[in-house]
Write an enzyme that holds these catalytic residues in place. Structure first.
Site, mmCIF file in Angstrom:
data_model
loop_
_atom_site.group_PDB
_atom_site.id
_atom_site.type_symbol
_atom_site.label_atom_id
_atom_site.label_comp_id
_atom_site.label_asym_id
_atom_site.label_seq_id
_atom_site.Cartn_x
_atom_site.Cartn_y
_atom_site.Cartn_z
ATOM 1 N N ARG A 279 0.879 -1.182 0.000
ATOM 2 C CA ARG A 279 0.000 0.000 0.000
ATOM 3 C C ARG A 279 0.904 1.215 0.000
ATOM 4 O O ARG A 279 1.696 1.414 0.918
ATOM 5 C CB ARG A 279 -0.919 0.014 1.222
ATOM 6 C CG ARG A 279 -1.568 1.370 1.431
ATOM 7 C CD ARG A 279 -2.668 1.369 2.453
ATOM 8 N NE ARG A 279 -3.860 0.720 1.937
ATOM 9 C CZ ARG A 279 -5.064 0.810 2.492
ATOM 10 N NH1 ARG A 279 -5.226 1.508 3.598
ATOM 11 N NH2 ARG A 279 -6.095 0.184 1.969
ATOM 12 N N HIS B 204 -7.576 0.807 -6.267
ATOM 13 C CA HIS B 204 -7.764 -0.042 -5.076
ATOM 14 C C HIS B 204 -8.441 -1.353 -5.518
ATOM 15 O O HIS B 204 -9.594 -1.623 -5.198
ATOM 16 C CB HIS B 204 -8.619 0.698 -4.036
ATOM 17 C CG HIS B 204 -8.532 0.122 -2.651
ATOM 18 N ND1 HIS B 204 -7.761 -0.981 -2.339
ATOM 19 C CD2 HIS B 204 -9.132 0.503 -1.492
ATOM 20 C CE1 HIS B 204 -7.894 -1.245 -1.048
ATOM 21 N NE2 HIS B 204 -8.708 -0.360 -0.509
ATOM 22 N N GLN C 146 -10.166 -3.926 -2.978
ATOM 23 C CA GLN C 146 -11.466 -3.483 -2.466
ATOM 24 C C GLN C 146 -12.558 -3.825 -3.484
ATOM 25 O O GLN C 146 -13.624 -4.328 -3.122
ATOM 26 C CB GLN C 146 -11.435 -1.969 -2.201
ATOM 27 C CG GLN C 146 -12.758 -1.409 -1.696
ATOM 28 C CD GLN C 146 -13.133 -1.907 -0.305
ATOM 29 O OE1 GLN C 146 -12.336 -1.839 0.600
ATOM 30 N NE2 GLN C 146 -14.343 -2.416 -0.154
ATOM 31 N N ASP D 294 -17.413 7.335 -1.191
ATOM 32 C CA ASP D 294 -16.116 7.228 -0.499
ATOM 33 C C ASP D 294 -15.799 8.607 0.067
ATOM 34 O O ASP D 294 -16.471 9.601 -0.278
ATOM 35 C CB ASP D 294 -15.044 6.767 -1.514
ATOM 36 C CG ASP D 294 -13.666 6.540 -0.871
ATOM 37 O OD1 ASP D 294 -13.605 6.378 0.370
ATOM 38 O OD2 ASP D 294 -12.657 6.533 -1.608
ATOM 39 N N CYS E 251 -16.463 1.852 0.933
ATOM 40 C CA CYS E 251 -15.291 1.007 1.195
ATOM 41 C C CYS E 251 -14.801 1.141 2.634
ATOM 42 O O CYS E 251 -14.076 0.259 3.110
ATOM 43 C CB CYS E 251 -14.175 1.343 0.220
ATOM 44 S SG CYS E 251 -13.662 3.069 0.295
ATOM 45 N N ARG F 196 -13.552 -8.539 2.183
ATOM 46 C CA ARG F 196 -12.121 -8.305 1.904
ATOM 47 C C ARG F 196 -11.326 -9.566 2.268
ATOM 48 O O ARG F 196 -10.419 -9.968 1.559
ATOM 49 C CB ARG F 196 -11.596 -7.111 2.717
ATOM 50 C CG ARG F 196 -12.164 -5.755 2.338
ATOM 51 C CD ARG F 196 -11.713 -5.309 0.958
ATOM 52 N NE ARG F 196 -10.272 -5.248 0.834
ATOM 53 C CZ ARG F 196 -9.502 -4.219 1.223
ATOM 54 N NH1 ARG F 196 -10.062 -3.146 1.725
ATOM 55 N NH2 ARG F 196 -8.188 -4.256 1.055
HETATM 56 N N1 NVA Z 1 -10.076 6.828 -1.247
HETATM 57 C C1 NVA Z 1 -9.675 6.358 0.075
HETATM 58 C C2 NVA Z 1 -9.895 4.890 0.186
HETATM 59 C C3 NVA Z 1 -9.545 4.306 1.523
HETATM 60 C C4 NVA Z 1 -9.755 2.825 1.592
HETATM 61 C C5 NVA Z 1 -8.212 6.710 0.301
HETATM 62 O O1 NVA Z 1 -7.403 6.521 -0.601
HETATM 63 O O2 NVA Z 1 -7.886 7.189 1.393
HETATM 64 N N1 CP Z 2 -11.199 -0.049 2.666
HETATM 65 C C1 CP Z 2 -9.913 -0.116 3.072
HETATM 66 O O1 CP Z 2 -8.998 -0.386 2.300
HETATM 67 O O2 CP Z 2 -9.724 0.115 4.399
HETATM 68 P P1 CP Z 2 -8.334 0.324 5.154
HETATM 69 O O3 CP Z 2 -7.787 1.657 4.730
HETATM 70 O O4 CP Z 2 -8.689 0.280 6.610
HETATM 71 O O5 CP Z 2 -7.403 -0.782 4.772
#
Ligand code: NVA
Ligand code: CP
Length: 321
Positions: free
Chosen positions: A118, A145, A148, A240, A280, A308
């Site tokens: 990540r 992502h 997800q 989101d 998500c 997930r």
């Molecule tokens: N769009 C959000 C998704 C988190 C799972 C982010 O990137 O922070």
């Molecule tokens: N939806 C998701 O990826 O959550 P986290 O940021 O908690 O991993």
């Protein structure tokens, strides 16, 4: 006799050793196989039957951003499959002090059977995959992502029975979630409408890529800026956060830009009566969604979060098994 488990192993052969960087690298059949496998893995877990195809295998998990779901579902998932996970905060490994991605990839390939990462840029994930000789899984970048969305597709299929023809309206920022949803919907023959204010719409290059995929799969992708008309006929409404990880300093500006894009009871009432609400997570109640909607009867956000685990267990089994 070919048992269900043997059939899964046979079907996995074409995915063995592959990376999972974006949904665009996979075919509809491959995603369908992963979703079937996710259902199987979930059923085994619910029935208390051990499914341990990854005995002795190790997954490294590099995190340059925070996480609850991704970290815990990957770590619990690899353990349940018979293997183990190693959490690698980018602050603690040498990447944080300037060791190159290429060197890190080659070193980790000597120890591990898979890497989940990540981070911020999609290019970093692609570089890691280029130099690693083991599968690399994208656990979120600024652009995509895909894990997800794999779980989301499993969830929509559970709730609606099918994916083909389902109308999903995504309201909010044209971010990593919007991009991966566009690709996933295009592959699986869905109708996806992204509703975002001008200046916050998805990357036109990715929209174009999703539209081309959509043509091949009887799907429809569109991007608009007005929620009221778009939400009519929606089977699923998805949102989101307005400010993603890394955009914290833009919070106030974004709250202004997205005023009028909140998923609330009034907007949801314009969708189909059996509309499903998805997010998500993590969510900001009172910003992109009201508490009444996310905690209401149409919401499946915790089913999504649980999936997930199952979807990523299927993914790891296929790539690393
Ligand atoms: N769009 C959000 C998704 C988190 C799972 C982010 O990137 O922070
Ligand atoms: N939806 C998701 O990826 O959550 P986290 O940021 O908690 O991993």
């Amino acid at each position: 006799m070919i048992t269900e488990e043997n059939q899964i192993i046979l079907n996995n052969q074409q995915l063995h050793g592959r990376d999972f960087l974006t949904l665009a690298d996979y075919t509809k059949d491959e995603i369908s196989h992963l979703l079937d496998l996710a259902d199987y893995v979930k059923k085994q877990k619910k029935n208390g039957i051990a499914f341990e195809p990854l005995k002795g295998k190790t997954l490294g998990m590099i995190f340059e951003k925070s996480s609850t779901r991704t970290r815990v579902s990957f770590e619990a998932g690899i353990y349940q499959l018979g293997g183990m996970g190693i959490f690698l905060s980018s602050k603690d490994i040498q990447i944080g002090r300037g060791e190159t991605i290429a060197d890190t990839a080659q070193v980790l390939s000597g120890y591990l059977d898979g890497i989940m990462i990540r981070t911020f840029s999609q290019e970093s994930v692609e570089e890691l995959a280029e130099y690693a000789s083991i599968p690399v899984i994208n656990g979120l970048t600024d652009t995509y992502h895909p894990c997800q969305v794999l779980a989301d597709l499993q969830t929509v299929k559970e709730v609606k029975g099918v994916l083909q023809g389902v109308k999903l309206v995504y309201i909010g920022d044209g971010n990593n979630m919007a991009h991966s949803l566009m690709l996933g919907a295009a592959l699986m023959g869905m109708e996806l409408v992204v509703v975002a204010p001008k200046g916050y719409q998805p990357d036109p290059v990715i929209t174009e890529k999703a539209s081309k995929l959509a043509e091949q799969h009887d799907a429809k992708i569109s991007v608009v800026d007005e929620p009221v008309d778009a939400v009519k006929g929606a089977d699923v409404v998805y949102t989101d956060v307005w400010a993603s990880m890394g955009q914290e300093s833009e919070q106030a500006k974004r709250e202004l830009a997205f005023k009028g894009y909140q998923v609330n009871e009034e907007l949801l009432s314009l969708a189909n009566p059996d509309v499903t609400f998805m997010h998500c997570l993590p969510a900001h109640r009172g910003e992109e969604v009201t508490a009444g909607v996310i905690d209401g009867k149409n919401s499946v956000v915790f089913q999504q979060a649980e999936n997930r685990l199952h979807a990523q267990k299927a993914l790891m089994t296929a790539l690393m098994g």
